[in-house]
Design a protein around this motif. Structure first.
Motif, PDB file in Angstrom:
ATOM      1  N   ASP A 183       0.796  -1.222   0.000  1.00  0.00           N
ATOM      2  CA  ASP A 183       0.000   0.000   0.000  1.00  0.00           C
ATOM      3  C   ASP A 183       0.834   1.281   0.000  1.00  0.00           C
ATOM      4  N   TRP A 184       2.158   1.182  -0.083  1.00  0.00           N
ATOM      5  CA  TRP A 184       3.024   2.364  -0.119  1.00  0.00           C
ATOM      6  C   TRP A 184       4.041   2.234  -1.240  1.00  0.00           C
ATOM      7  N   LYS A 185       4.336   3.366  -1.861  1.00  0.00           N
ATOM      8  CA  LYS A 185       5.354   3.403  -2.904  1.00  0.00           C
ATOM      9  C   LYS A 185       5.910   4.830  -2.963  1.00  0.00           C
ATOM     10  N   PHE A 186       7.228   4.964  -3.070  1.00  0.00           N
ATOM     11  CA  PHE A 186       7.834   6.289  -3.193  1.00  0.00           C
ATOM     12  C   PHE A 186       9.121   6.178  -3.989  1.00  0.00           C
ATOM     13  N   GLY A 187       9.590   7.312  -4.525  1.00  0.00           N
ATOM     14  CA  GLY A 187      10.813   7.254  -5.306  1.00  0.00           C
ATOM     15  C   GLY A 187      11.106   8.548  -6.039  1.00  0.00           C
ATOM     16  N   LEU A 188      11.919   8.408  -7.119  1.00  0.00           N
ATOM     17  CA  LEU A 188      12.395   9.530  -7.915  1.00  0.00           C
ATOM     18  C   LEU A 188      11.654   9.567  -9.245  1.00  0.00           C
ATOM     19  N   GLU A 189      11.473  10.782  -9.784  1.00  0.00           N
ATOM     20  CA  GLU A 189      10.870  10.908 -11.100  1.00  0.00           C
ATOM     21  C   GLU A 189      11.581  11.976 -11.920  1.00  0.00           C
ATOM     22  N   GLY A 190      11.641  11.738 -13.222  1.00  0.00           N
ATOM     23  CA  GLY A 190      12.141  12.717 -14.171  1.00  0.00           C
ATOM     24  C   GLY A 190      11.122  12.879 -15.279  1.00  0.00           C
ATOM     25  N   VAL A 191      10.807  14.127 -15.644  1.00  0.00           N
ATOM     26  CA  VAL A 191       9.777  14.420 -16.641  1.00  0.00           C
ATOM     27  C   VAL A 191      10.365  15.339 -17.706  1.00  0.00           C
ATOM     28  N   TYR A 192      10.005  15.072 -18.967  1.00  0.00           N
ATOM     29  CA  TYR A 192      10.443  15.927 -20.066  1.00  0.00           C
ATOM     30  C   TYR A 192       9.243  16.237 -20.944  1.00  0.00           C
ATOM     31  N   GLN A 193       9.005  17.525 -21.202  1.00  0.00           N
ATOM     32  CA  GLN A 193       7.930  17.970 -22.078  1.00  0.00           C
ATOM     33  C   GLN A 193       8.502  18.929 -23.107  1.00  0.00           C
ATOM     34  N   GLU A 194       8.002  18.819 -24.341  1.00  0.00           N
ATOM     35  CA  GLU A 194       8.537  19.678 -25.396  1.00  0.00           C
ATOM     36  C   GLU A 194       7.463  19.988 -26.418  1.00  0.00           C
ATOM     37  N   GLY A 195       7.444  21.223 -26.880  1.00  0.00           N
ATOM     38  CA  GLY A 195       6.589  21.667 -27.967  1.00  0.00           C
ATOM     39  C   GLY A 195       7.368  22.626 -28.844  1.00  0.00           C
ATOM     40  N   GLU A 196       6.698  23.220 -29.822  1.00  0.00           N
ATOM     41  CA  GLU A 196       7.398  24.117 -30.747  1.00  0.00           C
ATOM     42  C   GLU A 196       7.991  25.322 -30.030  1.00  0.00           C
ATOM     43  N   ASN A 197       7.292  25.830 -29.007  1.00  0.00           N
ATOM     44  CA  ASN A 197       7.729  27.058 -28.347  1.00  0.00           C
ATOM     45  C   ASN A 197       8.153  26.864 -26.891  1.00  0.00           C
ATOM     46  N   PHE A 198       8.304  25.634 -26.448  1.00  0.00           N
ATOM     47  CA  PHE A 198       8.670  25.449 -25.050  1.00  0.00           C
ATOM     48  C   PHE A 198       9.406  24.126 -24.848  1.00  0.00           C
ATOM     49  N   ARG A 199      10.105  24.050 -23.746  1.00  0.00           N
ATOM     50  CA  ARG A 199      10.741  22.814 -23.301  1.00  0.00           C
ATOM     51  C   ARG A 199      10.829  22.876 -21.787  1.00  0.00           C
ATOM     52  N   VAL A 200      10.362  21.842 -21.106  1.00  0.00           N
ATOM     53  CA  VAL A 200      10.350  21.813 -19.644  1.00  0.00           C
ATOM     54  C   VAL A 200      10.934  20.490 -19.160  1.00  0.00           C
ATOM     55  N   LYS A 201      11.878  20.570 -18.211  1.00  0.00           N
ATOM     56  CA  LYS A 201      12.425  19.395 -17.547  1.00  0.00           C
ATOM     57  C   LYS A 201      12.039  19.458 -16.074  1.00  0.00           C
ATOM     58  N   GLN A 202      11.597  18.343 -15.523  1.00  0.00           N
ATOM     59  CA  GLN A 202      11.243  18.272 -14.112  1.00  0.00           C
ATOM     60  C   GLN A 202      11.988  17.116 -13.448  1.00  0.00           C
TER      61      GLN A 202
END
Length: 243
Positions: A183-202
């Motif tokens: 019933d428990w889970k935790f950890g690390l995450e990496g996110v990448y989003q990209e479009g013509e006018n933007f780029r975001v890393k989390q």
């Protein structure tokens, strides 16, 4: 007219993330309600929807339908007619689609695709640089989970939203998690989003808790960095309920 990007994010594909990751291992033919939000300094995303097994499928195994309504907002600094201004956007949307999930002893995979639209409302209106009005979107997605050991797992989500110019986006998220109990889970995450006018890393952390009553709760947060190397904190909350 010139446009200088400062802060923006497009989270059109985020709606599928919380519910399936909260209950990816469930094996039941009841529908799953999902809802939640994510917020950073200059953008937010709120959603609610339902994932329904169909054609004899179960959650996490077989055919399913996914229908989700969402609300996207973002803003950034721009230069319009030589004057600095802040562009603000509101973009309600809805999507529906189908997918198929496979479940093994130590893995889970699902492939899906959805169609929908998003209504971009800009203030002020800066032509040609941002999508405006109703935009049709087609979004295929892959989600995969693998149990490295009994207590350590990794999962991947990758999707692309096909749409008209300035509205097409890509999304990817990789997680490495530890499960001390069912019933428990935790950890690390990496996110990448990209479009013509933007780029975001989390880069951040996440925590998931399942309740015996069928509820699931997920929180996530960390640092988001945009294309101009500016950074801000982000925070997300997701819930799921199996009926």
């Amino acid at each position: 007219m010139t446009l200088i990007m400062k802060h923006t994010s497009s989270l059109m594909t985020m709606a599928v993330l919380f519910g399936l990751s909260l209950n990816a291992s469930a094996k039941d033919d009841d529908p799953l309600f999902i809802g939640g939000f994510q917020r950073a300094d200059h953008n937010s995303y709120t959603f609610a929807g339902v994932i329904t097994p169909i054609l004899g499928g179960k959650l996490g195994e077989g055919w399913f339908n996914r229908t989700i309504a969402s609300w996207l907002t973002y803003e950034y600094d721009a230069s319009y007619n030589g004057q600095p201004t802040t562009l603000k956007a509101k973009a309600p949307g809805i999507e529906t689609g189908f997918g198929y999930a496979w479940q093994g002893k130590s893995y889970g995979i699902n492939l899906s695709a959805s169609v929908g639209y998003r209504d971009f409302r800009l203030s002020p209106n800066i032509p040609d640089e941002e999508p405006e009005g109703k935009v049709l979107v087609f979004s295929p997605q892959l989600q995969a989970r693998y149990d490295i050991t009994e207590h350590i797992e990794t999962d991947l989500i990758a999707s692309h939203a096909f749409a008209k110019k300035n509205a097409e986006t890509s999304f990817g998220r990789l997680r490495l998690g530890y499960k001390p109990r069912w019933d428990w889970k935790f950890g690390l995450e990496g996110v990448y989003q990209e479009g013509e006018n933007f780029r975001v890393k989390q880069n951040g952390l996440y925590l998931v808790h399942y309740l015996s009553s069928g509820w699931g709760v997920e929180v996530s947060g960390g640092k988001a960095e945009s294309r101009d190397n500016s950074s801000s904190a982000y925070f997300g909350l997701g819930i799921s309920k199996q009926f």
